[in-house]
Design a protein around this motif. Structure first.
Motif, PDB file in Angstrom:
ATOM      1  N   GLY A  18     -39.600   2.468  18.280  1.00  0.00           N
ATOM      2  CA  GLY A  18     -40.029   2.955  16.952  1.00  0.00           C
ATOM      3  C   GLY A  18     -40.229   1.800  15.994  1.00  0.00           C
ATOM      4  O   GLY A  18     -41.240   1.735  15.282  1.00  0.00           O
ATOM      5  N   VAL A  19     -39.240   0.891  15.996  1.00  0.00           N
ATOM      6  CA  VAL A  19     -39.364  -0.263  15.081  1.00  0.00           C
ATOM      7  C   VAL A  19     -40.622  -1.057  15.406  1.00  0.00           C
ATOM      8  O   VAL A  19     -41.421  -1.395  14.516  1.00  0.00           O
ATOM      9  CB  VAL A  19     -38.108  -1.166  15.177  1.00  0.00           C
ATOM     10  CG1 VAL A  19     -38.308  -2.437  14.385  1.00  0.00           C
ATOM     11  CG2 VAL A  19     -36.881  -0.429  14.682  1.00  0.00           C
ATOM     12  N   LEU A  20     -40.792  -1.322  16.709  1.00  0.00           N
ATOM     13  CA  LEU A  20     -41.965  -2.102  17.124  1.00  0.00           C
ATOM     14  C   LEU A  20     -43.259  -1.386  16.750  1.00  0.00           C
ATOM     15  O   LEU A  20     -44.196  -2.000  16.220  1.00  0.00           O
ATOM     16  CB  LEU A  20     -41.936  -2.344  18.636  1.00  0.00           C
ATOM     17  CG  LEU A  20     -41.020  -3.458  19.136  1.00  0.00           C
ATOM     18  CD1 LEU A  20     -41.044  -3.497  20.650  1.00  0.00           C
ATOM     19  CD2 LEU A  20     -41.455  -4.806  18.578  1.00  0.00           C
ATOM     20  N   LEU A  21     -43.300  -0.114  17.035  1.00  0.00           N
ATOM     21  CA  LEU A  21     -44.501   0.670  16.776  1.00  0.00           C
ATOM     22  C   LEU A  21     -44.854   0.656  15.286  1.00  0.00           C
ATOM     23  O   LEU A  21     -45.998   0.364  14.899  1.00  0.00           O
ATOM     24  CB  LEU A  21     -44.275   2.115  17.245  1.00  0.00           C
ATOM     25  CG  LEU A  21     -45.496   3.019  17.259  1.00  0.00           C
ATOM     26  CD1 LEU A  21     -46.484   2.556  18.315  1.00  0.00           C
ATOM     27  CD2 LEU A  21     -45.092   4.463  17.519  1.00  0.00           C
ATOM     28  N   ALA A  22     -43.833   0.911  14.473  1.00  0.00           N
ATOM     29  CA  ALA A  22     -44.081   0.944  13.024  1.00  0.00           C
ATOM     30  C   ALA A  22     -44.543  -0.420  12.534  1.00  0.00           C
ATOM     31  O   ALA A  22     -45.498  -0.543  11.746  1.00  0.00           O
ATOM     32  CB  ALA A  22     -42.816   1.377  12.296  1.00  0.00           C
TER      33      ALA A  22
ATOM     34  N   LEU B   8     -35.697   7.521  17.668  1.00  0.00           N
ATOM     35  CA  LEU B   8     -37.106   7.151  17.484  1.00  0.00           C
ATOM     36  C   LEU B   8     -37.522   7.241  16.015  1.00  0.00           C
ATOM     37  O   LEU B   8     -38.125   6.311  15.460  1.00  0.00           O
ATOM     38  CB  LEU B   8     -37.982   8.087  18.325  1.00  0.00           C
ATOM     39  CG  LEU B   8     -39.492   7.894  18.185  1.00  0.00           C
ATOM     40  CD1 LEU B   8     -39.922   6.555  18.752  1.00  0.00           C
ATOM     41  CD2 LEU B   8     -40.262   9.012  18.861  1.00  0.00           C
ATOM     42  N   LEU B   9     -37.151   8.377  15.388  1.00  0.00           N
ATOM     43  CA  LEU B   9     -37.524   8.584  13.981  1.00  0.00           C
ATOM     44  C   LEU B   9     -36.883   7.517  13.098  1.00  0.00           C
ATOM     45  O   LEU B   9     -37.526   6.965  12.193  1.00  0.00           O
ATOM     46  CB  LEU B   9     -37.093   9.981  13.524  1.00  0.00           C
ATOM     47  CG  LEU B   9     -37.916  11.124  14.152  1.00  0.00           C
ATOM     48  CD1 LEU B   9     -37.338  12.486  13.765  1.00  0.00           C
ATOM     49  CD2 LEU B   9     -39.370  11.030  13.697  1.00  0.00           C
ATOM     50  N   LEU B  10     -35.607   7.231  13.383  1.00  0.00           N
ATOM     51  CA  LEU B  10     -34.898   6.212  12.600  1.00  0.00           C
ATOM     52  C   LEU B  10     -35.583   4.853  12.767  1.00  0.00           C
ATOM     53  O   LEU B  10     -35.768   4.102  11.795  1.00  0.00           O
ATOM     54  CB  LEU B  10     -33.447   6.133  13.073  1.00  0.00           C
ATOM     55  CG  LEU B  10     -32.485   5.378  12.155  1.00  0.00           C
ATOM     56  CD1 LEU B  10     -32.250   6.161  10.885  1.00  0.00           C
ATOM     57  CD2 LEU B  10     -31.171   5.073  12.867  1.00  0.00           C
ATOM     58  N   GLY B  11     -35.951   4.566  14.033  1.00  0.00           N
ATOM     59  CA  GLY B  11     -36.649   3.292  14.294  1.00  0.00           C
ATOM     60  C   GLY B  11     -37.946   3.180  13.509  1.00  0.00           C
ATOM     61  O   GLY B  11     -38.203   2.159  12.862  1.00  0.00           O
ATOM     62  N   ILE B  12     -38.733   4.266  13.536  1.00  0.00           N
ATOM     63  CA  ILE B  12     -40.006   4.258  12.795  1.00  0.00           C
ATOM     64  C   ILE B  12     -39.759   4.079  11.304  1.00  0.00           C
ATOM     65  O   ILE B  12     -40.443   3.292  10.624  1.00  0.00           O
ATOM     66  CB  ILE B  12     -40.792   5.546  13.085  1.00  0.00           C
ATOM     67  CG1 ILE B  12     -41.308   5.514  14.539  1.00  0.00           C
ATOM     68  CG2 ILE B  12     -41.955   5.710  12.113  1.00  0.00           C
ATOM     69  CD1 ILE B  12     -41.952   6.816  14.984  1.00  0.00           C
ATOM     70  N   ILE B  14     -37.155   2.701   9.840  1.00  0.00           N
ATOM     71  CA  ILE B  14     -36.689   1.339   9.524  1.00  0.00           C
ATOM     72  C   ILE B  14     -37.850   0.346   9.638  1.00  0.00           C
ATOM     73  O   ILE B  14     -38.025  -0.542   8.788  1.00  0.00           O
ATOM     74  CB  ILE B  14     -35.519   0.935  10.446  1.00  0.00           C
ATOM     75  CG1 ILE B  14     -34.258   1.708  10.004  1.00  0.00           C
ATOM     76  CG2 ILE B  14     -35.262  -0.564  10.389  1.00  0.00           C
ATOM     77  CD1 ILE B  14     -33.071   1.489  10.894  1.00  0.00           C
ATOM     78  N   GLY B  15     -38.647   0.528  10.701  1.00  0.00           N
ATOM     79  CA  GLY B  15     -39.810  -0.364  10.874  1.00  0.00           C
ATOM     80  C   GLY B  15     -40.773  -0.267   9.711  1.00  0.00           C
ATOM     81  O   GLY B  15     -41.357  -1.276   9.283  1.00  0.00           O
ATOM     82  N   SER B  16     -40.927   0.951   9.189  1.00  0.00           N
ATOM     83  CA  SER B  16     -41.837   1.128   8.054  1.00  0.00           C
ATOM     84  C   SER B  16     -41.252   0.555   6.776  1.00  0.00           C
ATOM     85  O   SER B  16     -41.959  -0.056   5.971  1.00  0.00           O
ATOM     86  CB  SER B  16     -42.145   2.615   7.865  1.00  0.00           C
ATOM     87  OG  SER B  16     -42.697   3.138   9.048  1.00  0.00           O
ATOM     88  N   LEU B  18     -38.769  -1.742   6.515  1.00  0.00           N
ATOM     89  CA  LEU B  18     -38.621  -3.196   6.603  1.00  0.00           C
ATOM     90  C   LEU B  18     -39.985  -3.767   6.884  1.00  0.00           C
ATOM     91  O   LEU B  18     -40.513  -3.624   7.988  1.00  0.00           O
ATOM     92  CB  LEU B  18     -37.684  -3.543   7.769  1.00  0.00           C
ATOM     93  CG  LEU B  18     -36.230  -3.830   7.446  1.00  0.00           C
ATOM     94  CD1 LEU B  18     -35.481  -3.981   8.762  1.00  0.00           C
ATOM     95  CD2 LEU B  18     -36.070  -5.097   6.626  1.00  0.00           C
ATOM     96  N   TYR B  19     -40.533  -4.392   5.904  1.00  0.00           N
ATOM     97  CA  TYR B  19     -41.859  -4.941   6.169  1.00  0.00           C
ATOM     98  C   TYR B  19     -41.698  -6.316   6.784  1.00  0.00           C
ATOM     99  O   TYR B  19     -41.287  -7.270   6.112  1.00  0.00           O
ATOM    100  CB  TYR B  19     -42.680  -5.019   4.877  1.00  0.00           C
ATOM    101  CG  TYR B  19     -44.025  -5.650   5.134  1.00  0.00           C
ATOM    102  CD1 TYR B  19     -44.883  -5.073   6.075  1.00  0.00           C
ATOM    103  CD2 TYR B  19     -44.417  -6.819   4.494  1.00  0.00           C
ATOM    104  CE1 TYR B  19     -46.105  -5.650   6.348  1.00  0.00           C
ATOM    105  CE2 TYR B  19     -45.635  -7.399   4.759  1.00  0.00           C
ATOM    106  CZ  TYR B  19     -46.475  -6.805   5.691  1.00  0.00           C
ATOM    107  OH  TYR B  19     -47.685  -7.372   5.978  1.00  0.00           O
ATOM    108  N   ILE B  20     -42.048  -6.409   8.075  1.00  0.00           N
ATOM    109  CA  ILE B  20     -41.985  -7.707   8.761  1.00  0.00           C
ATOM    110  C   ILE B  20     -43.418  -8.248   8.812  1.00  0.00           C
ATOM    111  O   ILE B  20     -44.260  -7.694   9.511  1.00  0.00           O
ATOM    112  CB  ILE B  20     -41.420  -7.559  10.183  1.00  0.00           C
ATOM    113  CG1 ILE B  20     -40.048  -6.867  10.127  1.00  0.00           C
ATOM    114  CG2 ILE B  20     -41.321  -8.922  10.874  1.00  0.00           C
ATOM    115  CD1 ILE B  20     -39.655  -6.250  11.447  1.00  0.00           C
ATOM    116  N   PRO B  21     -43.700  -9.268   8.068  1.00  0.00           N
ATOM    117  CA  PRO B  21     -45.086  -9.758   8.063  1.00  0.00           C
ATOM    118  C   PRO B  21     -45.444 -10.395   9.408  1.00  0.00           C
ATOM    119  O   PRO B  21     -44.737 -11.266   9.895  1.00  0.00           O
ATOM    120  CB  PRO B  21     -45.092 -10.800   6.943  1.00  0.00           C
ATOM    121  CG  PRO B  21     -43.680 -11.186   6.769  1.00  0.00           C
ATOM    122  CD  PRO B  21     -42.820 -10.067   7.221  1.00  0.00           C
TER     123      PRO B  21
END
Lengths: 244, 127
Positions: A18-22, B8-12, B14-16, B18-21
């Motif tokens: 999920g982190v990677l995808l986002a 999965l939802l949590l990952g998405i 957090i990924g959204s 946390l902006y990792i350039p």
């Protein structure tokens, strides 16, 4: 609900996915990294560069136009100034005899007194011909008299008499403006024909003396005389205008 | 049951948040890594349904696949070969295979359930 053995690993994997995808989606959205977008970006950058260039060129046109205006103004000012100067120059040239001039005046023709000389020689051979020739001083005096009569332009055999002109004798010939002249001598003078004629008619004038002596001299008034310009040049090496 | 989905939802999320350039040039490698991770996820699901799940294999496979895929894609770029296409192809094929297997397993499970229910009803009727 019982926690099964596969729950934890799959959760970890899904979480990281999920982190990677986002991140990937955001990176793609942020960077517009697709070639299509890149192309667009390139085009936009190109357009921007071109626009900047246009702006710069426009500015330069503006400044060029301004300077052109200034130059044109200067030129027109300069033209006026130049015209004035040229008029002045033309006037000075005319005054100093550097231009062809025309106007009313009279023409004097002088010639050696050959007839009298031959007659005298028949009577008395061995007589010198000097007394029967036109000499430089005759011309000099006549020119001088014409000036008294208000002549504005004088020429002797088309040699313009100017303020540096010399009139002198070289044996049988006469030098005017260091140009050799021979008889007959045609002196043209532009001025008031009547006053010129009056000076010539004075009893003590050189013209009259020559006439009395029997030289074949004559003059005729003219309404339209053309006198050529002085062909030489003025050179002042020593004389300088006095500073105020 | 809902824990993996929550992950999965949590990952998405957090990924959204946390902006990792990521530089534009590296976005491609990240995409390949995402593909590898999805492949691992579906492989894991398949193994659960086939009852031969191993957490260690899943995790090591996940990390090595993702990393290797990204590295190979990068190397391919350096060499002037579109090696990431190979990764995309390999992971894509496996992904669809796994999906097909999962579908079949679910279908088989559902059919079995139905069959069992029908058999039970038959038994009830007999009583």
């Amino acid at each position: 609900m019982k926690l099964q053995k596969w729950h934890i690993p799959i959760t970890i994997v899904l979480f990281i996915s999920g982190v990677l995808l986002a991140t990937a989606l955001r990176a793609l959205a942020a960077n517009n990294a697709t070639p299509w977008h890149q192309k667009n970006e390139n085009l936009v950058a190109m357009i921007k560069t071109q626009e900047a260039e246009i702006k710069k060129l426009e500015n330069s046109i503006e400044s060029k136009r301004t300077s052109l205006d200034r130059f044109q103004r200067d030129v027109s000012l300069g033209k006026k100034e130049l015209e004035k100067l040229q008029q002045q120059l033309q006037k000075l040239k005319t005054l100093s005899g550097m231009t062809e001039v025309k106007g009313p005046g009279l023409t004097i023709t002088l010639d050696d007194n050959i007839k009298e000389y031959e007659a005298a020689q028949n009577k008395n051979p061995g007589l010198k011909p000097d007394d029967y020739l036109i000499h430089d001083k005759h011309i000099l005096y006549i020119v001088n008299e014409l000036r008294v009569g208000g002549a504005e332009a004088i020429s002797v055999n088309d040699q313009r008499i100017v303020n540096s002109s010399d009139i002198r004798c070289v044996g049988p010939l006469i030098l005017v403006n260091t140009t050799r002249l021979g008889p007959p001598y045609v002196i043209k003078a532009i001025g008031n024909p009547d006053s010129l004629a009056r000076v010539l008619a004075l009893p003590e004038s050189e013209y009259n003396i020559l006439k009395m002596a029997g030289y074949p001299v004559k003059y005729e008034k003219s309404t339209r005389l053309v006198i050529p310009p002085f062909k030489g040049s003025y050179q002042f090496t020593y004389a300088r205008p006095k500073e105020e | 049951m809902w824990l993996p989905l929550l992950g999965l939802l949590l990952g998405i999320a957090i990924g959204s948040a946390l902006y990792i350039p990521i530089p534009g040039a590296f976005a491609k490698y990240l995409s390949v890594a995402v593909l590898a991770s999805l492949d691992s996820v579906f492989g894991g699901l398949k193994s659960i349904l086939e009852d031969n799940f191993d957490g260690t294999i899943l995790l090591t496979g996940f990390f090595t696949n993702a990393l290797l895929a990204a590295l190979l894609a990068y190397l391919g770029d350096r060499l002037g070969v579109d090696l990431y296409l190979a990764a995309v192809f390999a992971f894509g094929v496996r992904l669809f295979q796994n999906l097909a297997i999962i579908r079949r397993e679910f279908l088989a499970g559902w059919l079995k359930k139905r069959y069992l229910a029908a058999a039970r009803e038959d038994k009830n009727g007999q009583c």
